[in-house]
Every structure is written in structure tokens, then in C-alpha cells.
Motif scaffolding. Structure first.
Motif, short mmCIF file in Angstrom:
data_model
loop_
_atom_site.label_atom_id
_atom_site.label_comp_id
_atom_site.label_asym_id
_atom_site.label_seq_id
_atom_site.Cartn_x
_atom_site.Cartn_y
_atom_site.Cartn_z
N ASP A 80 0.85 -1.20 0.00
CA ASP A 80 0.00 0.00 0.00
C ASP A 80 0.88 1.25 0.00
O ASP A 80 1.82 1.36 0.77
CB ASP A 80 -0.88 0.00 1.26
N HIS A 81 0.60 2.17 -0.94
CA HIS A 81 1.32 3.45 -1.01
C HIS A 81 2.84 3.27 -1.09
O HIS A 81 3.59 3.87 -0.32
CB HIS A 81 0.96 4.35 0.18
N LEU A 136 -5.85 12.84 -2.94
CA LEU A 136 -6.89 12.51 -1.95
C LEU A 136 -7.13 13.75 -1.09
O LEU A 136 -6.20 14.27 -0.48
CB LEU A 136 -6.40 11.39 -1.04
N HIS A 208 -9.39 4.98 -2.15
CA HIS A 208 -8.65 5.12 -0.89
C HIS A 208 -9.51 5.96 0.07
O HIS A 208 -10.48 6.59 -0.33
CB HIS A 208 -7.31 5.81 -1.13
N ASN A 251 -10.21 0.49 0.06
CA ASN A 251 -9.23 0.44 1.16
C ASN A 251 -9.87 0.81 2.50
O ASN A 251 -10.52 1.85 2.61
CB ASN A 251 -8.10 1.44 0.89
#
Ligand code: TD3
Ligand code: NA
Ligand code: ZN
Length: 305
Positions: A80-81, A136, A208, A251
Motif C-alpha cells: 500500500d502506497h 486525496l 482510498h 481500502n
């Protein structure tokens, strides 16, 4: 069984349901997530951030990969990320089957170049790639249009980005944000923008910052001694609508953290004499499992394994 992220997400988008990507940092979260998936016959994505890999190390990555291989439902192990090419290579070396390279904070050309480089490496070893375009950020409805455009994913850019990078699934910015404070009350989700992106991008889309931050959980956390401000998450109806428009990976991290921590606070508060970790980690694990199951019900992935 251990599968790639694309194997899980391609089917999900094609059949119109969502699959949860749940973050884990330890044994209890990992067990809770995989047990929920097996009990509900749901595919699942176990997400490890770079912080999780740093915190858990080989104990965490080896456990995740081994349990995924033995699981009776499809499981992907996802970075993730991922913040750099090097970080992605480490995950590939650990046996991950899905990696995110997040260069969404860079300019478009840099994001394309860096993402393309990761796609080449990951595809060479049979692993699929999540990329991100757009920032985001929780947006109040009154936010000026041009500011929204600067933040949120541009549909036309998304099409070009996916064609130029070869990424397998795309994280989009449509009004969600990480953490427990996603906006005052019900965050504004730009569904028309999502619909436009989905028309131009056939690949599975990723949401997300999708935690619900349910009020009953916030209150339970507070009642057990936790301190949290005016917390708000994404409304279940907005999740269902996003899935109907093309979101396949959702997520969830904050909801799991709140549940785990609330139960530990309750257990320790209830019995100050207790010092067997299993007596407070066990109930906390069950609480995480219940949250994961409710998310799978909402996403429509139950019985899809
Ligand atoms: O999109 C999310 C989770 O979003 P949420 O905070 O809504 O659970 N993640 O990628 C998890 C972030 C892990 C590092 O904190
Ligand atoms: Na991700
Ligand atoms: Zn995220």
C-alpha cells in the motif's frame, strides 16, 4: 490461494462488486482479515504499507504470504502506497502479488515515468500494479470548481495515464481522504466524475480513504477513554454507488484501528489486574474480524471466492 491483485479485481469490476483491501500491521489483524474472508467465502486483499513492513518486518511479510498461500479463498498481498521503485522491489522480493506505486504528488510526466518503470519490473515477475492520479482530499461542496479540478482525478488524463503506464488498476481522487476526519458530516463524493473516469478507464478503479468511521464505533472508542474529534467517514450508500460505477478495490484501515483500539481500552479498563496480552488482544482481534465481515457484506464480495 495466493493470487495477483488483478485476478481478484478484474472479476470484481466485471461482475459489479467490490473487494476490500484491509491494512495489517500484526498477527491479530492478519488472522482477523483472513478468517473473515474464509468464513464469508470472499476474495480479499491484505495490504501492508511501508510503515507496516518497517514495524513487522519478515515476521509480518512471511506470515502474510504463507497464510495467503494456504487460504481457501483468493488472497493478494499488496504493498500500500509504495513511495519508491526501491520500496516496490523489496515487496516483490518478499513475494507480494500486488504493488502500489504512489507518485500522485508528483507532476503528471513524473508520475507516468515512475509508474511505467514499476510496471515493467512488476510485470516481469508476474505481479500487478496499482497507480494513483489525483490528490486525496476531502472536499466541501462549496469548494471552488477549479480547486476541485486541481485536486480530483481528471477523467481524460486518467485515460492517457493508464494507456501510457500500463498500470493494472487506478486509485482515483473523487472526494475521499485518509483517516477519521473526512469532512463535516457526509463527505461530498463526486459521482459524476467517477462515472466519467469509469467510461474512459476500463481497468478496475480503487477507492482510498473509504472507511465509514461509524458513529457507534467512535462513541465506543470515546466511552472506553479514547479521544477523537468530530469524526466522519464515507456513507455506505456512496460506497455502493461507487462500486456500481466501477470501483473494485476499497481500502479500509481506520475502521479496523478504531475497533481494535476501542476493545483494548475496554478490556484494560474493565480489569486493571489483567496482564495476559491474549485477554485484551483476543477480543480486539474479534472486533476487527466483525468490521471486516461487515465491509465485505457492504462491498458485495461475500460468496464470490
Ligand atoms: O486508503 C487507505 C485507508 O483509508 P481509511 O483511512 O479511510 O481507512 N489506505 O491506503 C490505508 C492507509 C495506511 C496508512 O495510514
Ligand atoms: Na493501495
Ligand atoms: Zn490510501
Amino acid at each position: 490461494m495466493l493470487v495477483t491483485g488483478l485476478e481478484i479485481l478484474k472479476k470484481a469490476r466485471a461482475e459489479g462488486y467490490g473487494v476490500g483491501a484491509f491494512n495489517t500491521n500484526n498477527m491479530e489483524f492478519t488472522q482477523a482479515i483472513l478468517e473473515a474472508a474464509e468464513e464469508l467465502r470472499s476474495p480479499v486483499i491484505l495490504a501492508l504499507s511501508e510503515g507496516a513492513m518497517k514495524y513487522g518486518g519478515r515476521a509480518l511479510t512471511r506470515m502474510a504470504v504463507a497464510l495467503a498461500q494456504e487460504a481457501r479463498v483468493p488472497v493478494a498481498i499488496h504493498l500500500d502506497h509504495g513511495s519508491s521503485y526501491e520500496s516496490v522491489l523489496k515487496a516483490l522480493r518478499e513475494g507480494f502479488t500486488s504493488v502500489m506505486i504512489d507518485k500522485s504528488h508528483e507532476d503528471f510526466e513524473t508520475n507516468v515515468r515512475e509508474t511505467k518503470r514499476v510496471v515493467e519490473a512488476a510485470h516481469a515477475v508476474g505481479v500487478t500494479v496499482e497507480a494513483e492520479l489525483g490528490r486525496l482530499a476531502g472536499i466541501e461542496e462549496h469548494v471552488a470548481v477549479d480547486e476541485k479540478d486541481a485536486l480530483l482525478t481528471n477523467p481524460e488524463e486518467a485515460r492517457i495515464f493508464m494507456e501510457r503506464t500500463g498500470a493494472d488498476y487506478l486509485a482515483v481522487a473523487i472526494g475521499t481522504s485518509h483517516g477519521a476526519y473526512k469532512g463535516k458530516g457526509r463527505p461530498f463524493i463526486d459521482h459524476p466524475r467517477l462515472a466519467r473516469i469509469a467510461e474512459l478507464v476500463p481497468a478496475p478503479l480503487v477507492l482510498h480513504g473509504a472507511s465509514a468511521v461509524p458513529q457507534e464505533l467512535v462513541e465506543r472508542f470515546r466511552a472506553a477513554g479514547g479521544e477523537i474529534g468530530e469524526a466522519a467517514g464515507i456513507h455506505p450508500e456512496d460506497i455502493k454507488k461507487a462500486i456500481s460505477l466501477g470501483v473494485a478495490k476499497i481500502n479500509t484501515d481506520t475502521d479496523l484501528r478504531l475497533a481494535f483500539t476501542a476493545l483494548i481500552r475496554e478490556a484494560l479498563g474493565k480489569n486493571p489486574k489483567e496482564f495476559d496480552p491474549r485477554k485484551y488482544l483476543g477480543p480486539a482481534r474479534e472486533a476487527v474480524k466483525e468490521v471486516v465481515k461487515s465491509r465485505m457484506e457492504l462491498f458485495g464480495s461475500v460468496g464470490k471466492a
